[in-house]
Every structure is written in C-alpha cells, then in structure tokens.
Enzyme design. Structure first.
Site, PDB file in Angstrom:
ATOM      1  N   THR A   1     -11.952 -13.548   3.935  1.00  0.00           N
ATOM      2  CA  THR A   1     -10.593 -14.262   3.371  1.00  0.00           C
ATOM      3  C   THR A   1      -9.606 -14.172   4.526  1.00  0.00           C
ATOM      4  O   THR A   1      -8.523 -14.508   4.204  1.00  0.00           O
ATOM      5  CB  THR A   1     -10.063 -13.369   2.137  1.00  0.00           C
TER       6      THR A   1
ATOM      7  N   HIS B   1      -9.732  -5.246   7.872  1.00  0.00           N
ATOM      8  CA  HIS B   1      -8.490  -4.136   7.729  1.00  0.00           C
ATOM      9  C   HIS B   1      -9.013  -2.920   7.469  1.00  0.00           C
ATOM     10  O   HIS B   1     -10.274  -2.720   7.264  1.00  0.00           O
ATOM     11  CB  HIS B   1      -7.613  -4.682   6.618  1.00  0.00           C
TER      12      HIS B   1
ATOM     13  N   HIS C   1     -11.841  -2.356   4.736  1.00  0.00           N
ATOM     14  CA  HIS C   1     -13.132  -2.549   5.326  1.00  0.00           C
ATOM     15  C   HIS C   1     -13.745  -1.583   6.149  1.00  0.00           C
ATOM     16  O   HIS C   1     -15.076  -1.329   6.242  1.00  0.00           O
ATOM     17  CB  HIS C   1     -13.530  -3.896   5.969  1.00  0.00           C
TER      18      HIS C   1
ATOM     19  N   LYS D   1      -7.784  -7.669  -8.442  1.00  0.00           N
ATOM     20  CA  LYS D   1      -6.839  -8.514  -8.091  1.00  0.00           C
ATOM     21  C   LYS D   1      -5.975  -8.661  -9.583  1.00  0.00           C
ATOM     22  O   LYS D   1      -6.691  -8.853 -10.741  1.00  0.00           O
ATOM     23  CB  LYS D   1      -7.359  -9.779  -7.716  1.00  0.00           C
TER      24      LYS D   1
ATOM     25  N   ARG E   1      -6.774 -15.660  -5.846  1.00  0.00           N
ATOM     26  CA  ARG E   1      -6.647 -15.962  -4.646  1.00  0.00           C
ATOM     27  C   ARG E   1      -6.308 -17.378  -4.049  1.00  0.00           C
ATOM     28  O   ARG E   1      -6.716 -18.368  -5.039  1.00  0.00           O
ATOM     29  CB  ARG E   1      -7.882 -15.446  -3.666  1.00  0.00           C
TER      30      ARG E   1
ATOM     31  N   GLN F   1     -22.493 -13.105  -6.745  1.00  0.00           N
ATOM     32  CA  GLN F   1     -22.745 -11.985  -5.952  1.00  0.00           C
ATOM     33  C   GLN F   1     -24.117 -11.373  -6.398  1.00  0.00           C
ATOM     34  O   GLN F   1     -24.837 -10.891  -5.757  1.00  0.00           O
ATOM     35  CB  GLN F   1     -21.644 -11.123  -6.108  1.00  0.00           C
TER      36      GLN F   1
ATOM     37  N   ASP G   1     -14.714  -0.818  -6.783  1.00  0.00           N
ATOM     38  CA  ASP G   1     -14.293  -1.802  -7.499  1.00  0.00           C
ATOM     39  C   ASP G   1     -15.459  -2.867  -7.723  1.00  0.00           C
ATOM     40  O   ASP G   1     -15.249  -3.854  -8.407  1.00  0.00           O
ATOM     41  CB  ASP G   1     -12.932  -2.447  -6.865  1.00  0.00           C
TER      42      ASP G   1
ATOM     43  N   LYS H   1      -3.402   3.323  -2.365  1.00  0.00           N
ATOM     44  CA  LYS H   1      -4.213   2.823  -1.264  1.00  0.00           C
ATOM     45  C   LYS H   1      -3.673   3.113  -0.111  1.00  0.00           C
ATOM     46  O   LYS H   1      -2.464   2.784   0.203  1.00  0.00           O
ATOM     47  CB  LYS H   1      -4.445   1.355  -1.529  1.00  0.00           C
TER      48      LYS H   1
ATOM     49  N   LYS I   1      -1.337   0.249   4.164  1.00  0.00           N
ATOM     50  CA  LYS I   1      -0.373  -0.436   4.147  1.00  0.00           C
ATOM     51  C   LYS I   1       0.905   0.125   5.059  1.00  0.00           C
ATOM     52  O   LYS I   1       0.992   1.379   5.095  1.00  0.00           O
ATOM     53  CB  LYS I   1       0.067  -0.490   2.538  1.00  0.00           C
ATOM     54  N   THR I   2       1.433  -0.926   5.717  1.00  0.00           N
ATOM     55  CA  THR I   2       2.212  -0.681   6.690  1.00  0.00           C
ATOM     56  C   THR I   2       3.635  -1.739   6.433  1.00  0.00           C
ATOM     57  O   THR I   2       3.612  -2.474   5.506  1.00  0.00           O
ATOM     58  CB  THR I   2       2.097  -0.960   8.158  1.00  0.00           C
TER      59      THR I   2
END
Length: 408
Positions: free
Chosen positions: A40, A45, A48, A82, A86, A171, A192, A227, A230-231
């Site tokens: 995606t 990131h 993953h 989510k 998306r 899936q 998840d 989580k 994150k920045t």
C-alpha cells in the site's frame, strides 16, 4: 535452544492455534510458512519490520518463508485495525510499491537457492472468475461467523463496504493456494490478522482435509500500549529517502527507558541471554548504553553497518566528545538562499513536513540556529550565519542539521 523457545523468550508470540503441535513441528520438521505484505506504499515501515524479524528468526532455524506480496488484496484493502476504508490505488502504483518492498525484504531474508520464496497473489486472484470463486470458496464461509470477527465487527458501526467484506475470503484463499503450490502449512502475521488466519486454516481443512496452523506476533507498542514508529513526519519508514538514516537512528536512540529491552528483543539479533542480563541488572545510565546498542543494531539491519557507523559517529560528535560532523544531515545553501526565510529553506529540505508545522516549531521556540533560538518566522538567512561556510540548525532537542555553503 529451539526457535520456539527463542521466539517465546523474545516476546514474539501473541496467539497460536495448536501450541504443542506447533512446538513439535518447529523442533522436528522443516516447515514452509508465509507472511503477507500488502504493497500500500512504496516502502515498508516499522510495523512491517517486526514481521520480517519474526520471519528471519524462523528462516535462521531452517524453516522456509514465503513472503507474499498482496498486489491483488491491496486493491481491496484490509479492514483490520482500520477505522475508514483505504484510498483506491491503481494497479501500476501497487506494482511499483511491490517492487520497492521486495528490495527492502532482501536485507533481512535470504532468497537464494530456494531458502525463501517470494510470490504475489496477483498471480491467482486477478484471473479469478467471480461466480466460480463464490461457488468454490464463498460457500465455505458463514456470514454469521465473519460478522463476529474483530476485523469486521469493529468496523460495522462506522460502515464497512462489501468490497472490504471480501478481504477475509481472499486472504483465506491465498493460504489455500500457497498450501497447494508449496505445501505451506503455517501463516504468521500481526495479531490484527487472527480472524483472517483462522479463515484460511478452516478453508484448507474443508477443501484439502489437512491441518494448517497460525501464529501471530505482538504488535510493536510502547509501555503505555501505544503503537511505536510514529514520528512528527508520519510513519518511521525503512526507506532512507523517506526517513533518513540519522532520523532512523535517533528514533531508537531516544526510546523510553521502559521500552528499550522490549525493542532489543523484538528488533535485533542481539543474543537473548545478553538482553535478559541487561533486563535483570542494568539501570539508570546503563540503559542509555542499551539504547545506543539498540539504535546501532536496528540501523545496521535496515541501512547497513556502514550507514549505522556513520550516523553513530555523527551522534557522538553532537552529543559526546567527538568532533567529526561529516555524517550530520546536510542542507546545501547557495548565494541565492541568502535573504530567504529560514522557514522556506528548512521546509524545502524536509526539516519540516509543511510550512504550518515549521511556523509552529519556530513560534514555540523549537528551532535554534548557531545557538540562537529563532522565534521570528520571518527570520532570514544572512551571510554572517554561515561561519566558515557552515551553520548548525537544531530542531527540538536532538535533531541537528548542517547548512553547508555551495557554489552558485
């Protein structure tokens, strides 16, 4: 030590379907397993990264991983975790993303000589006949059971499209196809994905009459359950064009004391015995050394040892007793930049993700130029700022950049 024990001691395993059977399988057999990655974005990131480490530990123990790129499922979108649907991507964008992710995976997973497999679910999902799929696969899924799955149930109040409702079936079908093609008997993934994994296992049982297994890994969260990764600029990417090696290193160098041991266990190959000794014995300033080890090890895995050494050297120059600033991120400035506002220059070079963010940083006193705190958003760059052609910019407490005078 068995891989099951290693994974357990490092804190990877969150849920698993058949504890004793899986433990025995991993000790005695060569297991083919898979983890799916929907392309995606054009980079993996940190979310993953933990899945790749899960995969890498299994491979090091002799098991065979399948990295499944989900070019087809990325066109649908997984509703798990989510709150909204998306955005839709073109097939060309998804294919490009998949190619970028493949290159990053090769840093951690050895795909040579059949030691690992990479496949793409576009190879079978794009050519499916919808009626045949419903008759062959959809008939085995109970809508009542699907509605009880967390990935779907949590979205019902906000609205769940029929497009996304199909994701579990797709899936699950992936697992069946990989079972048929490669004798894949196990799926790994984030916690998840639990409901989707169970769907695939059940489909294999119904269609093939065989057992399959699933293990989920813990999501990367801090001591407060939030989580990580994150920045200010968004996600912590594994592509250094999106998150520089310096920023990547500094993120791990600055983790909270309460999180450093957990991150060492999950995100490095540092010996587990040594990490457990740190956990028992290290406190205070010793945890600062643990953070340095973490930052170096993680940066080495993602960007290479040479890059890790360079950014560590830069960090020591800024915060320690070193003096070599060559590895500090540079901002080239020319004669044309003299008289321009610092806000414009710094935003242009990615120090701030937007002018509004930069304006807020300056107004709140978060920007320093050569030890001068900048509070005026209209402050311009002057010749006198460039001492011997350089100027040092600090954003916040620990992010440094060198303005370097260039010709032109």
């Amino acid at each position: 030590m068995t891989v099951f024990e290693e994974l357990t001691r490092r804190g990877y395993i969150k849920q698993l379907t058949h504890p004793e059977e899986i433990k025995n399988l991993l000790e005695k057999d060569k297991v083919v397993f898979y983890i799916g990655f929907d392309p995606t974005a054009d980079s993996l990131h940190v979310g993953h990264f933990i899945a790749l480490m899960f995969m890498a530990h299994m491979q090091r123990a002799g098991h065979v991983p399948i990295a499944l790129l989900g070019a087809a499922t990325a066109m649908i979108g997984d509703p798990s975790g989510k709150t909204d649907m998306r955005s839709m991507m073109t097939r060309e964008t998804i294919d490009n993303n998949a190619e970028c992710m493949k290159k990053q995976m090769e840093r951690l997973i050895d795909f040579s000589e059949g030691r690992a497999i990479m496949d793409n679910n576009a190879n079978w999902l794009f050519d499916l006949n919808y009626i045949d799929f419903l008759r062959d696969v959809g008939v085995h899924f109970s809508v009542n059971n699907m509605l009880r799955a967390d990935s779907i149930r949590l979205r019902l109040e906000r609205g769940l499209s029929f497009l996304e409702f199909n994701y579990m079936l797709m899936q699950s079908y992936d697992f069946l196809v990989l079972h048929q093609k490669y004798n894949c008997i196990m799926q790994l993934g984030g916690d998840d994905q639990w409901s989707n994994m169970l769907g695939g296992m059940d489909l294999i049982r119904r269609k093939e009459g065989k057992d399959a297994f699933a293990m989920t890994c813990t999501l990367l969260t801090n001591s407060e359950g939030q989580k990580m990764g994150k920045t200010v600029n968004g996600a912590l990417w594994l592509d250094k064009n999106k998150t520089s090696g310096h920023d990547f290193y500094q993120y791990w160098r600055n983790v909270d004391d309460a999180d450093v041991i957990k991150c060492l266990k999950l995100l490095t190959f540092y010996p587990i015995e040594e990490i457990e000794r740190m956990e028992r014995e290290w406190t205070g300033q010793q945890l600062n050394e643990a953070k340095r080890i973490l930052a170096f090890e993680v940066t080495s895995l993602i960007h290479g040892k040479e890059e890790a050494q360079a950014v560590e050297k830069a960090a020591q120059a800024l915060f320690g007793s070193g003096s070599d600033l060559s590895a500090v991120p540079q901002i080239p400035v020319s004669a044309a930049d003299i008289g321009r506002t610092l806000l414009d220059i710094l935003t242009e070079h990615g120090v701030f993700p937007s002018k509004s963010e930069g304006r807020r940083n300056i107004e709140q006193g978060g920007v320093t130029l050569n030890d001068e705190k900048i509070s005026d958003v209209n402050r311009t760059l002057n010749e006198t700022d460039l001492t011997e052609g350089d100027a040092m910019v600090r954003k916040g407490k620990k992010k440094f950049y060198r303005m370097v005078r260039t010709e032109g």
